[in-house]
Write an enzyme that holds these catalytic residues in place. Sequence first.
Site, PDB file in Angstrom:
ATOM      1  N   ASP A 228       0.878  -1.159   0.000  1.00 37.72           N
ATOM      2  CA  ASP A 228       0.000   0.000   0.000  1.00 37.72           C
ATOM      3  C   ASP A 228       0.921   1.216   0.000  1.00 37.72           C
ATOM      4  OD1 ASP A 228      -2.034   1.823   0.087  1.00 37.72           O
ATOM      5  OD2 ASP A 228      -3.170   0.796   1.650  1.00 37.72           O
TER       6      ASP A 228
HETATM    7  C1  BGC Z   1      -4.832   3.391  -0.176  1.00 39.59           C
HETATM    8  C2  BGC Z   1      -4.730   2.393  -1.304  1.00 39.59           C
HETATM    9  C3  BGC Z   1      -4.563   3.126  -2.619  1.00 39.59           C
HETATM   10  C4  BGC Z   1      -3.346   4.013  -2.517  1.00 39.59           C
HETATM   11  C5  BGC Z   1      -3.036   4.767  -3.797  1.00 39.59           C
HETATM   12  C6  BGC Z   1      -3.682   4.374  -0.194  1.00 39.59           C
HETATM   13  O1  BGC Z   1      -3.885   5.395   0.721  1.00 39.59           O
HETATM   14  O2  BGC Z   1      -4.877   2.728   1.065  1.00 39.59           O
HETATM   15  O3  BGC Z   1      -5.858   1.553  -1.334  1.00 39.59           O
HETATM   16  O4  BGC Z   1      -4.446   2.236  -3.682  1.00 39.59           O
HETATM   17  O5  BGC Z   1      -3.528   4.948  -1.474  1.00 39.59           O
HETATM   18  O6  BGC Z   1      -3.961   5.733  -4.057  1.00 39.59           O
END
Ligand code: BGC
Length: 811
Positions: A228
């Site tokens: 993540d």
């Molecule tokens: C989220 C993810 C997401 C990523 C990119 C993170 O804050 O938890 O699910 O894909 O940001 O936007």
Amino acid sequence: MTILEKVNLTTGTGWGSGPCVGNTGSVPRLNIPSLCLQDGPNGIRFTDFITNFPSGLATGSTFNKHLMYTRGRAIGLEAKLKGVDILLGPTIGPIGYKAQGGRNWESFGFDPYLQGIAGACTVQGIQSQGVVAAARQFIGNEQERFRQVNEWTGGDWDRLSESINSVIKDRVMHEIYLWPWADVVHAGVGGVMCSYNRVNGTYACENSYLLNYLLKEELGFQGFVVSDWGAQHTGVDSALSGLDMTMPGEIFGDWCSGKSYWGPLLTRAVYNETIPQSRLNDMVSRILASFFSIDSKLPNSDYEEDLPNFSSWTFHTYDQEFPFQSYGPIKQTNYHVDLRDDSTEWTALEVAREAIVLLKNDGHNLPISEKDGIRRLLIAGAAAGPDSKGFNSKDQKSVGGALFQGWGSASVNAPYGITPYEAIVQKARERDMVIDFTSDQYDLDHVDDIAEYADMAVVFAVASSGEGYIEVDGNFGDRKNLSLWQNSEELIDHIASRCHKTVVVITATGPVDLEPFIDNENVVAVLLSAPLGQYFGKAIAEVLFGEVNPSGRLPFTIARKWDQYVPIIDKIPIKGKPTDDLNRLLDYRFFDENGIRPRFEFGYGLSYTKFSLSDLSIKEILPPTTDLPYPPPYLDEYVFAEEKLRDVEDALFPFKEFSPVPGFVYPYLFNEKIYSVDEYEYPEGYTEEECYQEPISGGGLGGNDALWNTLYSVHAEVTNIGDVEGAYVGELYIDYPSGYDGIKTPRQLRGFDKVHLKPGESGKLEFEILRRDISVWDTEDQSWVIIPGTYKLYVGSSSRRLELAGEVEIL
Ligand code: BGC
């Protein structure tokens, strides 16, 4: 490939350093492009001319596998045409352990079976379009608060020294949290995103037991694990623990700094042999194998050369190459390609229609009909019309109007949003009705006045949530309570005390408290749905006026008392390391096992017609055995030739060739000092040798192949005995015998099937019981076993309305 080329594919170029939310480095020598990773699970984030699909939770509520697949395919198609290589979705964690959990609206419902089927159908749909799906978030990300240090500062937050620790026991891990991941791995998912939280003490993205063992060994996952965004906390440890790609490249919060745990540091760790080359080869082959096997065919697009054809960081057609950093030459950044077509539009609308759940319809006041004397209709509530800021506030954090989506990375720029007001007015006019309208939630005297005259009132209310980096009115992603927002309870109360045909329509990102009004006899009908996307208003109006017969089912339990749900941890202990126990029985299992009567049970939903069920038949397809057969021996591992480490100088930044873009993460070393392996302290017990036996529960995609064998096929007949066309969801639940250890397995969902029937028509409900569906996880043997005894099989209309029953005896 050289080490530099390989490292370049494992590390994001940095937040904003490329058109997508995540961009890998490229290998121009081999025509391997920078791979574009883009959110998300409900449509393509940060671009235009795309569809705002119904949320994952709405999709789960349809209980319609075909629509689950079709929606995945439509999202995949749009992703493909925009030039996305890796789509960050579907969301299959959170599992819904906490009713207030901020991101519950992204995933499919509070049950591993439902989540697994919906996740697998979605993955198949997305990947059928040649786009790699990266399912998220692995694992235990059940609340947003405290998911990441430094997400918020001030007050208590400053004490947070580690992300929240999700404690999950072995059996719960297998039977609940890991279950849907087995489904998506079985469906061939290319990527898995590890989550921000810790799991049993160790960060999810550097948890070797989770990534190397459970995911890659036991579930046989062949694709890559991507962090993540900023969920990586170590360089060497995360690499050895099974992380294959770090995104967006930098360390959390240090955006645009160029500082990464990998990039140059991964190059260095390979050069000094702290990380074996075989691990780097494994990372890259996982990434490229997924990419080439799924992303092989480019569609016929005029824009192929310029894919991706959008920029996440600007809507301007021409802008600087790196608009986020205000850097670089002017170039075309957006082509505004409109790729919506009949199939994407149909899917968005059809899923919305089938996701609406009718909870109450006393006296059959719905559908609204002029024949019942409804001539003057009141539409009430801010949620019936647009938010004063419009539809597309950043990441959808404006929740003052009709709720089309939750907030955060799973939200998209809607092309439009049809509000309930707009759609209802149109239908009312066709029926010569007159409309009153108020969006004032607080001037109740005024509301009282107009409610007096209405033949029927339809009150719209919401409760929203989203991702933890956005706070709305004290809701840090998670909802701070389960009430309807903006004084809606008072609004409903005032209207219902004056209008004896009051209908309440709720859009919510999870369960809400219905107790203040559900028994009010003037509240004649209640409809509930998760966020429905751009067609929300149209779908709701069609259901209200009976053009569509509601067929959604609750993907969670609605309790009578708040304290029957697991609360959000919102206090940080003195040492700054919050812990969260995720082992209580999930959703309906808890209510069933403790004899608690919910207000509306999991799987519940009414229709405008009536159905009758009959003729349950159970046929054995394969005789069950208690123990899993041994999987066939693994194929030999392909061993890549190792590159002879050349002079470190070869890996130095080629300043003579070009100068670095500010904040961009490169694979090159910045100096020749590479230290030695002796300076690295490996985690205790670490060895390069594989030191365990191949698990009996593993061996195939999603686990031991035998787990996916069909043991029984179950059929039942359903007849529409009412006057209107409608769809019936047959749900199959199983009661298990007690285990060897005396531990009871609660009744659980193990099948669902939806059939559409005309009045008088009959259809067949079909279910397949796989070996895994009747297996339980044996913590001692570390395997799935079938307990001998009697298995009761029920087919019914909800988790508590089990009209048909049968059983199988396993010796
Ligand atoms: C989220 C993810 C997401 C990523 C990119 C993170 O804050 O938890 O699910 O894909 O940001 O936007």
